[in-house]
Structure formats: structure tokens, C-alpha cells
Design a protein around this motif. Structure first.
Motif, PDB file in Angstrom:
ATOM      1  N   ALA A  46       0.812  -1.211   0.000  1.00  0.00           N
ATOM      2  CA  ALA A  46       0.000   0.000   0.000  1.00  0.00           C
ATOM      3  C   ALA A  46       0.849   1.266   0.000  1.00  0.00           C
ATOM      4  O   ALA A  46       0.378   2.333  -0.405  1.00  0.00           O
ATOM      5  N   PHE A  47       2.108   1.156   0.463  1.00  0.00           N
ATOM      6  CA  PHE A  47       2.969   2.339   0.535  1.00  0.00           C
ATOM      7  C   PHE A  47       3.692   2.629  -0.783  1.00  0.00           C
ATOM      8  O   PHE A  47       4.487   3.569  -0.847  1.00  0.00           O
ATOM      9  N   ASP A  48       3.435   1.830  -1.805  1.00  0.00           N
ATOM     10  CA  ASP A  48       3.997   2.137  -3.119  1.00  0.00           C
ATOM     11  C   ASP A  48       3.634   3.577  -3.480  1.00  0.00           C
ATOM     12  O   ASP A  48       2.456   3.944  -3.460  1.00  0.00           O
ATOM     13  N   PRO A  49       4.612   4.430  -3.793  1.00  0.00           N
ATOM     14  CA  PRO A  49       4.319   5.854  -4.039  1.00  0.00           C
ATOM     15  C   PRO A  49       3.253   6.092  -5.109  1.00  0.00           C
ATOM     16  O   PRO A  49       2.430   7.006  -4.966  1.00  0.00           O
ATOM     17  N   LYS A  50       3.242   5.267  -6.155  1.00  0.00           N
ATOM     18  CA  LYS A  50       2.244   5.454  -7.213  1.00  0.00           C
ATOM     19  C   LYS A  50       0.837   5.147  -6.691  1.00  0.00           C
ATOM     20  O   LYS A  50      -0.122   5.848  -7.018  1.00  0.00           O
ATOM     21  N   ILE A  51       0.711   4.086  -5.887  1.00  0.00           N
ATOM     22  CA  ILE A  51      -0.588   3.728  -5.315  1.00  0.00           C
ATOM     23  C   ILE A  51      -1.039   4.800  -4.334  1.00  0.00           C
ATOM     24  O   ILE A  51      -2.193   5.235  -4.354  1.00  0.00           O
ATOM     25  N   LYS A  52      -0.127   5.212  -3.469  1.00  0.00           N
ATOM     26  CA  LYS A  52      -0.448   6.237  -2.473  1.00  0.00           C
ATOM     27  C   LYS A  52      -0.913   7.526  -3.148  1.00  0.00           C
ATOM     28  O   LYS A  52      -1.939   8.112  -2.779  1.00  0.00           O
ATOM     29  N   GLU A  53      -0.179   7.952  -4.169  1.00  0.00           N
ATOM     30  CA  GLU A  53      -0.527   9.193  -4.871  1.00  0.00           C
ATOM     31  C   GLU A  53      -1.882   9.066  -5.574  1.00  0.00           C
ATOM     32  O   GLU A  53      -2.699   9.992  -5.545  1.00  0.00           O
ATOM     33  N   LYS A  54      -2.121   7.907  -6.177  1.00  0.00           N
ATOM     34  CA  LYS A  54      -3.382   7.707  -6.893  1.00  0.00           C
ATOM     35  C   LYS A  54      -4.572   7.743  -5.936  1.00  0.00           C
ATOM     36  O   LYS A  54      -5.613   8.340  -6.238  1.00  0.00           O
ATOM     37  N   PHE A  55      -4.422   7.101  -4.785  1.00  0.00           N
ATOM     38  CA  PHE A  55      -5.530   7.066  -3.825  1.00  0.00           C
ATOM     39  C   PHE A  55      -5.770   8.452  -3.227  1.00  0.00           C
ATOM     40  O   PHE A  55      -6.914   8.880  -3.054  1.00  0.00           O
TER      41      PHE A  55
ATOM     42  N   ASP B 286       4.556  -6.636   6.385  1.00  0.00           N
ATOM     43  CA  ASP B 286       5.885  -7.252   6.397  1.00  0.00           C
ATOM     44  C   ASP B 286       6.942  -6.308   5.828  1.00  0.00           C
ATOM     45  O   ASP B 286       8.077  -6.252   6.334  1.00  0.00           O
ATOM     46  N   ARG B 287       6.577  -5.578   4.773  1.00  0.00           N
ATOM     47  CA  ARG B 287       7.539  -4.685   4.128  1.00  0.00           C
ATOM     48  C   ARG B 287       7.823  -3.430   4.950  1.00  0.00           C
ATOM     49  O   ARG B 287       8.891  -2.836   4.826  1.00  0.00           O
ATOM     50  N   HIS B 288       6.853  -3.022   5.761  1.00  0.00           N
ATOM     51  CA  HIS B 288       6.960  -1.724   6.422  1.00  0.00           C
ATOM     52  C   HIS B 288       6.757  -1.842   7.932  1.00  0.00           C
ATOM     53  O   HIS B 288       6.112  -1.001   8.549  1.00  0.00           O
ATOM     54  N   ALA B 289       7.315  -2.883   8.504  1.00  0.00           N
ATOM     55  CA  ALA B 289       7.134  -3.115   9.945  1.00  0.00           C
ATOM     56  C   ALA B 289       7.674  -1.963  10.791  1.00  0.00           C
ATOM     57  O   ALA B 289       7.190  -1.723  11.907  1.00  0.00           O
ATOM     58  N   ASP B 290       8.668  -1.227  10.264  1.00  0.00           N
ATOM     59  CA  ASP B 290       9.282  -0.142  11.032  1.00  0.00           C
ATOM     60  C   ASP B 290       8.716   1.229  10.683  1.00  0.00           C
ATOM     61  O   ASP B 290       9.287   2.253  11.070  1.00  0.00           O
ATOM     62  N   THR B 291       7.599   1.262   9.964  1.00  0.00           N
ATOM     63  CA  THR B 291       6.999   2.541   9.597  1.00  0.00           C
ATOM     64  C   THR B 291       6.612   3.327  10.855  1.00  0.00           C
ATOM     65  O   THR B 291       5.967   2.779  11.756  1.00  0.00           O
ATOM     66  N   PRO B 292       6.994   4.581  10.930  1.00  0.00           N
ATOM     67  CA  PRO B 292       6.650   5.364  12.129  1.00  0.00           C
ATOM     68  C   PRO B 292       5.153   5.605  12.229  1.00  0.00           C
ATOM     69  O   PRO B 292       4.416   5.505  11.243  1.00  0.00           O
ATOM     70  N   ASP B 293       4.702   5.909  13.422  1.00  0.00           N
ATOM     71  CA  ASP B 293       3.288   6.219  13.640  1.00  0.00           C
ATOM     72  C   ASP B 293       2.875   7.418  12.798  1.00  0.00           C
ATOM     73  O   ASP B 293       3.677   8.321  12.514  1.00  0.00           O
TER      74      ASP B 293
ATOM     75  N   ASN C 183      -2.919   7.116  14.167  1.00  0.00           N
ATOM     76  CA  ASN C 183      -3.025   5.736  14.639  1.00  0.00           C
ATOM     77  C   ASN C 183      -2.656   5.667  16.106  1.00  0.00           C
ATOM     78  O   ASN C 183      -1.928   6.505  16.634  1.00  0.00           O
ATOM     79  N   LYS C 184      -3.187   4.661  16.785  1.00  0.00           N
ATOM     80  CA  LYS C 184      -2.877   4.429  18.193  1.00  0.00           C
ATOM     81  C   LYS C 184      -1.651   3.515  18.304  1.00  0.00           C
ATOM     82  O   LYS C 184      -1.279   2.837  17.341  1.00  0.00           O
ATOM     83  N   PRO C 185      -1.042   3.465  19.481  1.00  0.00           N
ATOM     84  CA  PRO C 185       0.070   2.524  19.682  1.00  0.00           C
ATOM     85  C   PRO C 185      -0.382   1.089  19.393  1.00  0.00           C
ATOM     86  O   PRO C 185      -1.498   0.691  19.728  1.00  0.00           O
ATOM     87  N   GLY C 186       0.486   0.333  18.746  1.00  0.00           N
ATOM     88  CA  GLY C 186       0.166  -1.059  18.424  1.00  0.00           C
ATOM     89  C   GLY C 186      -0.416  -1.251  17.041  1.00  0.00           C
ATOM     90  O   GLY C 186      -0.631  -2.392  16.612  1.00  0.00           O
ATOM     91  N   ALA C 187      -0.679  -0.160  16.327  1.00  0.00           N
ATOM     92  CA  ALA C 187      -1.230  -0.282  14.976  1.00  0.00           C
ATOM     93  C   ALA C 187      -0.196  -0.891  14.037  1.00  0.00           C
ATOM     94  O   ALA C 187       1.007  -0.636  14.155  1.00  0.00           O
ATOM     95  N   ASN C 188      -0.670  -1.707  13.105  1.00  0.00           N
ATOM     96  CA  ASN C 188       0.250  -2.258  12.116  1.00  0.00           C
ATOM     97  C   ASN C 188       0.467  -1.245  10.989  1.00  0.00           C
ATOM     98  O   ASN C 188      -0.175  -0.184  10.944  1.00  0.00           O
ATOM     99  N   ALA C 189       1.359  -1.574  10.077  1.00  0.00           N
ATOM    100  CA  ALA C 189       1.734  -0.621   9.025  1.00  0.00           C
ATOM    101  C   ALA C 189       0.547  -0.252   8.145  1.00  0.00           C
ATOM    102  O   ALA C 189       0.382   0.920   7.774  1.00  0.00           O
ATOM    103  N   PHE C 190      -0.286  -1.236   7.805  1.00  0.00           N
ATOM    104  CA  PHE C 190      -1.424  -0.927   6.935  1.00  0.00           C
ATOM    105  C   PHE C 190      -2.413  -0.010   7.647  1.00  0.00           C
ATOM    106  O   PHE C 190      -3.004   0.881   7.028  1.00  0.00           O
ATOM    107  N   GLU C 191      -2.613  -0.207   8.929  1.00  0.00           N
ATOM    108  CA  GLU C 191      -3.506   0.664   9.693  1.00  0.00           C
ATOM    109  C   GLU C 191      -2.953   2.095   9.755  1.00  0.00           C
ATOM    110  O   GLU C 191      -3.722   3.069   9.733  1.00  0.00           O
ATOM    111  N   LYS C 192      -1.631   2.233   9.810  1.00  0.00           N
ATOM    112  CA  LYS C 192      -1.022   3.566   9.764  1.00  0.00           C
ATOM    113  C   LYS C 192      -1.278   4.220   8.408  1.00  0.00           C
ATOM    114  O   LYS C 192      -1.542   5.431   8.322  1.00  0.00           O
TER     115      LYS C 192
END
Length: 745
Positions: A150-159, A216-223, A231-240
């Protein structure tokens, strides 16, 4: 002097800009709808408080239950990208929808400008009781599934751009270029429908593998700590990522002077509840939890939106831990149990079920408990099940229930019929085996629906201009007529004497291709010079059905290596003499490691022919009626796909070639030949033993053919029986249940 002129011009431009800005800021006030304003001057009409939604009306905040219905974007003969529904259609539909008891329409994507214009005009005429809408924002679904990120720049920009376009379209301040192939609407959006908005639903149902891949790809994505959502603490990357997208919608909307409650789309597959009895690992692979996102400075709040059907995923049928509660009839009810568990998983958030319902169709795609299958229902059964689901959602303390859906849409596909038809032709015919097309409470019927009624009365055939007499010389039949439309091939026969289905059987063999059965037990000693692909038997209720020659059995040929027992080699031979039930798959063979438990392949017979009346004005109307006989008059309608047609509009049928990559090849034919006979006392009427030795010349039978209709589709629009059943159910609900009620026991 010139300086003064330049100064005045500049002043004029500034004033125009200021006036324009004030106009757009004050524009909501020009719409006559009761709302209130926040301290910041932002307009609000709806808000969330605890687990409830409230509407500002009669100068106070009042509890609100969304009695909703989803609305598609097209009509028969068109695909979604064409978006051809007129403003007049919308205004007529809005009146019918509101009369049904609905207070909010949910749309999935940006609609054509006509939708927002029609809704604005309709509500100006109904200022005391306007019809609201939930606006969905379509995510780049295909790219998400293909890229798994979901963090692919083209997808993010399109959405993000889609979100901005959707908000601008709702507030009537944009011009969009339509993209017919992708289904995106376009045109000049001039009408401000924002005051009639109930809330936003961002995105579509999330593919679990894509969600896991993103995590899996973005486990270290900041809040994500946005201006209005975080997002609240404990959120996964997609929820962020979702927090970012919801915040984008909020930041965009507030520029137009409004706030509305926000949500993102979700479904059972990615809910935050464990499904220990779910066989398929993928259906319980990952969670997308709305409680991991919260509103900050978005004063009207946030809610959860779920699509919840009683037949999918399979744990509704298999998982005993979801059969703990009993319904009002004392039956263990997995749907009711699930509703209560889902509600409990969102203790401080309003939850809406934004899709629920069952289709009225011949085809079936999944089996549910308590008969709540995905298909196989009459219109009456559809309405009764939908009303029951509505009552359970409301009684479980939800903030809304949005029925799927308003109108039937012929272009839809279903997993268990999509390999049998031509994808680019689906919108041009009425395939009652594709259940996905028939969730609507507004029926879109083939063109002869109101002209030819299956009732055993031949008088309406006199008005059919394109009927053809089949010059068939068959004992027991005085004459046979045929015609067709977008949904059925119709036959009407005048018999030599009154027909008694309890004592005799009528057969119609159908020949479309070279090959098939030229003999068999059903022929009672007859042989044919050309084979039959399908065979219809009309007798009592338990025997009336359409069957298929074993070597033409589409179902067995497709699934022999995908879960069905190996087919007997004799059945694969031409002229096997075996006719088999016409079936559709309802679940694949489930085996470890893809499945937690092993479960056999499942299928259901869909060739059963119900005797009944197709006249909706009759109290004994049955939308699934296929034949009726009164005295010497027999009438019948045959769904096209049961005869092997992949597209009747171009006279295309599935051929005998083995499927390649799970897809059948198609062949254009000239028409259909019918071979009729009557069996009484185990003997074909009018046929002695010496005559039985001579092959019946099927090849010389009259060919029934038709010109095809390309893309010129005609259809009949009328409310189904389910419309009135749901109308009664909806009008009994006056508001939300504001406490967490546990229905059943």
C-alpha cells in the motif's frame, strides 16, 4: 491615469476572488437543511457519540440509525464505466427508496454529476425529510493486489488524488475526466450535495495477502500523527497507512466548511476477531482494526464500517464457537453470534453493517446456515431473510444497516459462473445463474417479463410479434411455439389432451452442437440421429429438472481435478446415454496446508424446474417458476446458461473442447433444435416398438433461431417482492437501540 486603471483592475480581481471564496464558504448556508456550526464556524449535521451516531434536527442532537441501501452505478446493457443512469431515473428511484423507509443511500465511488444534481433537487423538494447519502471512495484495488504494498508511491498518490476528487465532486467544485475502462465517472460537478452527506467510507474490502505484504515490508513505519486522525500505539503498518488516508479525506473536506463522520471499508476477512474454526488460512490471516485509529480535532468523530454476510467466510457454517447464541426461533445462529462479538470488539466506536443481504437467483455460490445461502432464493425468500438480518443488526445495537443492494446489475460476475460466460458480454443478458447480479430489491428483468407470463394461459402469446411456430410432428403435441428475450428461451405447447404430471412426463431434448446423447433411459427405447446436449423433464415437483449430457457436463469437466471425484470414463464418451444433474460449485476441496481442516468439494443442483406462476400480481407468484400447465396448454421458460449458452445475444455456446486454463472455448451456433416427447406408462406416447427402431431425425427438426441483439438491450424495471417485505421491516425501526442489547440467549 493608467496606474489608477491598473489598481482598479487589481482591486476588482481581488474582490472577485474574495467574493468567490465567501460564496463557497457560505454555500452550505444556501442549501435549506438544518445543521449547526462548531466554534470554528464549520458546519455539521451528523456526529458520533460513544457507540452511537446522532443527527442535528429540531434544534437538538437526536439518536440516528442508518436504515440504508447501497446503490450501484449502472443499468442493464451497460458496464460501470459507462455510468448512464439519468437524472430522471435517480429522482424516481429516490422517491421509491424513501417510500421504502430508507434514510441513507451508500455509493461506492464518485458518481456521475447527475446523481448529485438529482439528489440535491430531490431534497430541495423534501426539505423536512431529506434523503442522505454515504460517500465511498474507491481505492486502487487492482494495483494494491498486484503490488502487495500500500505504501507504493504510485498507489499512495493515486488514492490521495481519488480522495480529493471525491470530496470536490460531492461539494460540486470540480470537473473530472471520465475513465470508462476503469469505471471512473467524470463531467462538470456543479451541485453541492455536501449538506446531504451522512459520512465518508474510505476504500474497499482489503485483500488479506496485500495487508500482510504491506505489514511485512513496512514493519518499522513510524506512527502517523495527522492533523485530524492518527493511529494508536500497536497499529500495524497498513492501519497507519489507513490513518493517513482518512486524515487526507478530513483535511480535504474541511476546506469546504464541513465535517462529517469518517470510516474506512472493512469486511469479515480482515476483522479484529479470531475465527478458530475458519478452514481457510487466508480468511483469518490478518486484521485491520478500526480501534487502532482515532480522531483528533475532528469533532464529529469516526465509526467502523463492515460488510457482513451470513454465508461467507466458511466459519459461519463450520465454527461451533460462532453458534453460541440462539435467535428468536431458538435456533443456534452464527450470524447473530458474530454480530455480538464484532460489536463487543469495538467498545467505544459506532459500528455499521454497510453490506448485508442475499440474492434472489437460481444460481448459488456459497451455503450458509439456516438456509441463508448466497443465492437459490425466490424474491419472497430474499425479502424474508433480508428482513431477519436487518432485525438482528438493529437489535444488536449497531448504528446502521445498509442493505446490498438497490438495483440488479447484469454485468456482475460470480466465481462459479465466470468461466462459463464471455466477460465482455455479461451486461447484455440476464443470467439467473450468476447470483451476484440479483441482490437488488429493484428488479431489472428481461424484456418479455411483463409480456409473457408463465401461467398456463396462451393468450399473451398472441401479442408477441417475434414468436415462431416450430413445425414439429410429435405425438401428443398439436403445436409448439418459441420466442426469446435477454433472460430466457420460451416454449408454449398445445397438447393433444390435458396433461397430468402425476401420471405422465413431458420431455424436451435440446440440440445446439454436433454430439451428445442419441439414446438413454429417458428416451424409453427411442434413438436419435443427432445427440442432445440437455434434456428437460416435466412431471411432479421432485422430478422436473433440466439435465446435461455427461460428456457435455460443464461442471464435471471443469472440476474433475479440483475436488470432484474422478469422472467415470464412460461418462466422457459421446452418446454415453447418461444425463447428469446441472450443478454449480459452492466450495472448493479444502486441504492442509491451505486449509486448517480438510473438507470435501461442495456443489448444488441448479437445474431444478419449479412449477408455478411468474405473474407478480398473483398472490402465489414465484419468481423462480419455470413452467406451468393448465389443461392442454404448457408454458415454459429456460435460463440460457442451462442450455449451454455463454452469450445468447451473439448465439454463443460452450463447446465440447476441454477447458484451457480453467476457461471454456465458445462456439457460435445457428440456434436450437427441440425434440419433444411424452412418456405415459413407461412408454413414449404414440410410438410402437417397430417405430422405436427407426432413429428420430433430430437433424431435420426445425431450427429455432433469433437475430441476436448485440448491445441493444431492453429490460423491465419493477420492485421485487422483497421490496415490500423490506419496506415493512424498515418502517418498524424508528431509531437506534442505544444500549448494548444482547439478542437471543
Amino acid at each position: 491615469m493608467r496606474k489608477w486603471i491598473k489598481w482598479l483592475v487589481r482591486l476588482g480581481l481581488v474582490l472577485v476572488i474574495i467574493a468567490g471564496a465567501f460564496y463557497y464558504w457560505l454555500r452550505p448556508l444556501l442549501v435549506r437543511i438544518e445543521s449547526t456550526t462548531l466554534a470554528s464556524g464549520i458546519h455539521v449535521k451528523f456526529r458520533t457519540v460513544g457507540t452511537n451516531v446522532e443527527e442535528y434536527t429540531n434544534e437538538a442532537w437526536q439518536p440516528y440509525f442508518a436504515k440504508g441501501i447501497n446503490m450501484g452505478a449502472t443499468i442493464p446493457g451497460h458496464f460501470p464505466g459507462e455510468l448512464v443512469i439519468s437524472e430522471d431515473d435517480y429522482e424516481r428511484w429516490f422517491g421509491m427508496i424513501q417510500d421504502m423507509g430508507v434514510n441513507v443511500i451508500r455509493v461506492y465511488t464518485i458518481m456521475m454529476p447527475e446523481f448529485y444534481e438529482a439528489l440535491s433537487k430531490y431534497n430541495m423538494k423534501h426539505q423536512k425529510d431529506p434523503l442522505f447519502f454515504l460517500q465511498g471512495i474507491w481505492s486502487p484495488e487492482e494495483q494494491l493486489i498486484e503490488g502487495q504494498d500500500a505504501f507504493d508511491p504510485k498507489i499512495k498518490e493515486k488514492f490521495e488524488q481519488e480522495i480529493k476528487d471525491a470530496v470536490a465532486a460531492v461539494y460540486g467544485q470540480t470537473t473530472l475526466t471520465p475513465e470508462p475502462h476503469s469505471g471512473k465517472a467524470g463531467g462538470a460537478y456543479k451541485y453541492n450535495a455536501g449538506p446531504y452527506l451522512m459520512g465518508w467510507i474510505v476504500g474497499t474490502e482489503w485483500d488479506p495477502k496485500m495487508v500482510k505484504g504491506t505489514n511485512d515490508r513496512h514493519a518499522d513505519t513510524p506512527d502517523y500523527d495527522g492533523k485530524y486522525f492518527r493511529n494508536k500505539p500497536g497499529a500495524n503498518a497498513f492501519e497507519k497507512w489507513l490513518a493517513l488516508m482518512v486524515d487526507t479525506a478530513a483535511q480535504t473536506e474541511i476546506q469546504y466548511g464541513w465535517q462529517h463522520p469518517m470510516a474506512f471499508a472493512n469486511w469479515v476477512t480482515t476483522d479484529p476477531i479470531a475465527h478458530p474454526g475458519e478452514p481457510l488460512v487466508e480468511e483469518d490471516l490478518v486484521s485491520v482494526d478500526p480501534t487502532h485509529i482515532e480522531a483528533v480535532n475532528w469533532e464529529v468523530g469516526y465509526f467502523a464500517s463492515y460488510h457482513v454476510y451470513p454465508y461467507y467466510p466458511d466459519f459461519f457454517a463450520f465454527d461451533k464457537s460462532f453458534q453460541e447464541m440462539t435467535n428468536s426461533k431458538g435456533e443456534p445462529d452464527s450470524y447473530l453470534t458474530y454480530l455480538n462479538k464484532l460489536k463487543a470488539a469495538h467498545p467505544n466506536l459506532p459500528v455499521m453493517v454497510t453490506e448485508y443481504g442475499v440474492p434472489a437467483s437460481v444460481g448459488v455460490a456459497h451455503l450458509g446456515t439456516l438456509g441463508r445461502n448466497q443465492g437459490g432464493h425466490s424474491e419472497q425468500q430474499q425479502g424474508e431473510i433480508d428482513a431477519d438480518l436487518l432485525q438482528q443488526i438493529h437489535g444488536s445495537g449497531y448504528a446502521g444497516a445498509i442493505l446490498f443492494t438497490w438495483q440488479d446489475e447484469w454485468f456482475k460476475k460470480t466465481w462459479n459462473t465466470q468461466r462459463y460466460d464471455e466477460a465482455d458480454r455479461r451486461a447484455y443478458w440476464y443470467n439467473t445463474l450468476t447470483n451476484e447480479s440479483f441482490f437488488g430489491v429493484l428488479g431489472m428483468y428481461p424484456s418479455k417479463d411483463n409480456k409473457l407470463l408463465i401461467d398456463g394461459d396462451a393468450s399473451d402469446w398472441n401479442k408477441v410479434k417475434d414468436k415462431k411456430k416450430l413445425d414439429v410432428q410429435a405425438p401428443g403435441f398439436e403445436e409448439i411455439w418459441a420466442t426469446q428475450d435477454e433472460g430466457y428461451l420460451y416454449l408454449q405447447a398445445k397438447l393433444s389432451e390435458p396433461f397430468d404430471p402425476s401420471k405422465e412426463s413431458i420431455y424436451f431434448g435440446a440440440d445446439t452442437l454436433p454430439g451428445g446423447n442419441r439414446h438413454g433411459p429417458e428416451l424409453h427405447g427411442m434413438t436419435l440421429d443427432e445427440g442432445l446436449e440437455t434434456l428437460i423433464e416435466l412431471s411432479d415437483d421432485k422430478k422436473s429438472r433440466l439435465t446435461i449430457a455427461s460428456n457435455y457436463d460443464i461442471h464435471a469437466r471443469l472440476y474433475e481435478r479440483s475436488g470432484l471425484p474422478e469422472v467415470d470414463p464412460k461418462e466422457k464418451q459421446d452418446d454415453s446415454g447418461i444425463f447428469k444433474p446441472w450443478k454449480l460449485a459452492v466450495n472448493y476441496l479444502l486441504e492442509y496446508p491451505d486449509s486448517r481442516v480438510n473438507h470435501p468439494f461442495g456443489d448444488v443442483e441448479v437445474g431444478l424446474f419449479a412449477r408455478g406462476y411468474s405473474d407478480p400480481a398473483r398472490p402465489d407468484y414465484n419468481s423462480k417458476a419455470m413452467w406451468q400447465v393448465q389443461g392442454q396448454v404448457l408454458e415454459m421458460r429456460i435460463p440460457w446458461m442451462l442450455l449451454g449458452f455463454s452469450d445468447p445475444s451473439s448465439l454463443s455456446v460452450i463447446n465440447y473442447t476441454a477447458p484451457t486454463k480453467n476457461k471454456f472455448a465458445m462456439t457460435h451456433v445457428k440456434g436450437v433444435r427441440f425434440v419433444p416427447w411424452i412418456v405415459k406408462n413407461e412408454q413414449v406416447v404414440g410410438l410402437d416398438n417397430s417405430a422405436a427402431a427407426q432413429p428420430v431425425q433430430v437433424s431435420e427438426m426445425p431450427l429455432y433461431t433469433w437475430p441476436g441483439w448485440e448491445d441493444k438491450v431492453k429490460y423491465v424495471e419493477r420492485p421485487k417482492q422483497s421490496y415490500n417485505i423490506m419496506k415493512e421491516a424498515l418502517q418498524k425501526i424508528n431509531g437506534p437501540i442505544t444500549t448494548n442489547v444482547q439478542s437471543g440467549s
